[in-house]
Motif scaffolding. Structure first.
Motif, PDB file in Angstrom:
ATOM      1  N   MET A  62       0.854  -1.182   0.000  1.00 13.35           N
ATOM      2  CA  MET A  62       0.000   0.000   0.000  1.00 13.35           C
ATOM      3  C   MET A  62       0.889   1.231   0.000  1.00 13.35           C
ATOM      4  O   MET A  62       1.839   1.325   0.784  1.00 13.35           O
ATOM      5  N   ARG A  63       0.552   2.188  -0.869  1.00 15.54           N
ATOM      6  CA  ARG A  63       1.418   3.357  -1.015  1.00 15.54           C
ATOM      7  C   ARG A  63       0.587   4.601  -1.320  1.00 15.54           C
ATOM      8  O   ARG A  63      -0.591   4.501  -1.679  1.00 15.54           O
ATOM      9  N   ILE A  64       1.222   5.761  -1.179  1.00 12.69           N
ATOM     10  CA  ILE A  64       0.598   7.014  -1.589  1.00 12.69           C
ATOM     11  C   ILE A  64       0.674   7.104  -3.111  1.00 12.69           C
ATOM     12  O   ILE A  64       1.729   6.886  -3.707  1.00 12.69           O
ATOM     13  N   ILE A  65      -0.444   7.427  -3.745  1.00  8.43           N
ATOM     14  CA  ILE A  65      -0.534   7.403  -5.209  1.00  8.43           C
ATOM     15  C   ILE A  65       0.055   8.650  -5.851  1.00  8.43           C
ATOM     16  O   ILE A  65       0.747   8.583  -6.871  1.00  8.43           O
ATOM     17  N   SER A  66      -0.229   9.826  -5.260  1.00  5.88           N
ATOM     18  CA  SER A  66       0.176  11.075  -5.915  1.00  5.88           C
ATOM     19  C   SER A  66       0.441  12.150  -4.875  1.00  5.88           C
ATOM     20  O   SER A  66       0.167  11.979  -3.691  1.00  5.88           O
ATOM     21  N   GLY A  67       0.987  13.255  -5.335  1.00  2.24           N
ATOM     22  CA  GLY A  67       1.250  14.378  -4.449  1.00  2.24           C
ATOM     23  C   GLY A  67       2.664  14.373  -3.906  1.00  2.24           C
ATOM     24  O   GLY A  67       3.538  13.636  -4.373  1.00  2.24           O
ATOM     25  N   ILE A  68       2.886  15.165  -2.880  1.00  3.14           N
ATOM     26  CA  ILE A  68       4.235  15.387  -2.358  1.00  3.14           C
ATOM     27  C   ILE A  68       4.833  14.115  -1.751  1.00  3.14           C
ATOM     28  O   ILE A  68       6.045  13.948  -1.708  1.00  3.14           O
ATOM     29  N   ALA A  69       3.990  13.200  -1.259  1.00  5.17           N
ATOM     30  CA  ALA A  69       4.478  11.954  -0.651  1.00  5.17           C
ATOM     31  C   ALA A  69       4.310  10.764  -1.589  1.00  5.17           C
ATOM     32  O   ALA A  69       4.329   9.619  -1.140  1.00  5.17           O
TER      33      ALA A  69
END
Length: 199
Positions: free
Chosen positions: A1-8
């Motif tokens: 599971m991961r952050i899809i978009s943006g600064i992170a």
């Protein structure tokens, strides 16, 4: 599971073992794609995540620039995971305010005074356990409408199991779109023009 978009973007997130049913990366990508179509950029967005679990959905909003995320999660292990994941996103430079409320969704809504005009959200995400009865969700939707917690152009998103009985939306809402990812069905709604409360 991961952050899809943006600064992170790309940050891997932890999951509390055997406690929650995290919204998949594919589903989150689809949800936020639909929200970008409605809202454009996330700067200035107030977001309420009523069954936060690992925090992935609310933290995706923070990564994309949301100003405020209220995350509600009653389970202690999941709540700790939310805070741990928030620290990972924060280290990437995210500046949005992330507030965790360790309580039930109903008790959180109960705690908001009817006259508290500052508690308004652009997006309210409701992703309860699939086995939770529709009646509980309908009562949450009614509280949201009664307390005027959704901004005029705001959206409520409810996730249900595609094999679960159909959700009978209160008449104060207008269903605007629906998406399916795996077993999950995501319903997007806005307050109706009259916003008359009832079912």
């Amino acid at each position: 599971m991961r952050i899809i978009s943006g600064i992170a973007k790309g940050r891997k997130l932890a999951e509390p073992a055997n406690v929650t049913r995290p919204t998949s990366d594919r589903a989150r990508e689809g949800i936020f794609s639909a929200l970008v179509s409605s809202f454009g950029k996330f700067e200035g967005i107030n977001f309420l995540d009523l069954f936060a679990g690992s925090g992935a959905v609310g933290l995706e909003a923070i990564s994309r620039g949301a100003t405020l995320v209220d995350a509600v999660e009653q389970n202690l292990a999941a709540a700790k995971c939310c805070l741990s994941n928030y620290e990972l996103v924060k280290m990437s430079g995210a500046v949005g305010k992330y507030e965790l409320h360790q309580q039930t969704a109903k008790s959180f809504l109960d705690s908001i005074d009817d006259s508290h005009n500052n508690k308004k959200y652009d997006i309210i995400f409701i992703d309860p356990p699939y086995e939770l009865e529709n009646e509980y969700i309908i009562n949450l939707l009614l509280q949201i409408a009664q307390k005027n917690l959704l901004k005029k152009s705001g959206e409520v998103i409810v996730e249900r199991d595609d094999k679960w009985e159909e959700l009978n939306w209160p008449t104060s809402y207008e269903l605007i779109k629906e998406r399916s990812y795996g077993r999950g069905r995501f319903f997007f709604a806005q307050l109706s023009a009259s916003a008359s409360v009832g079912v």
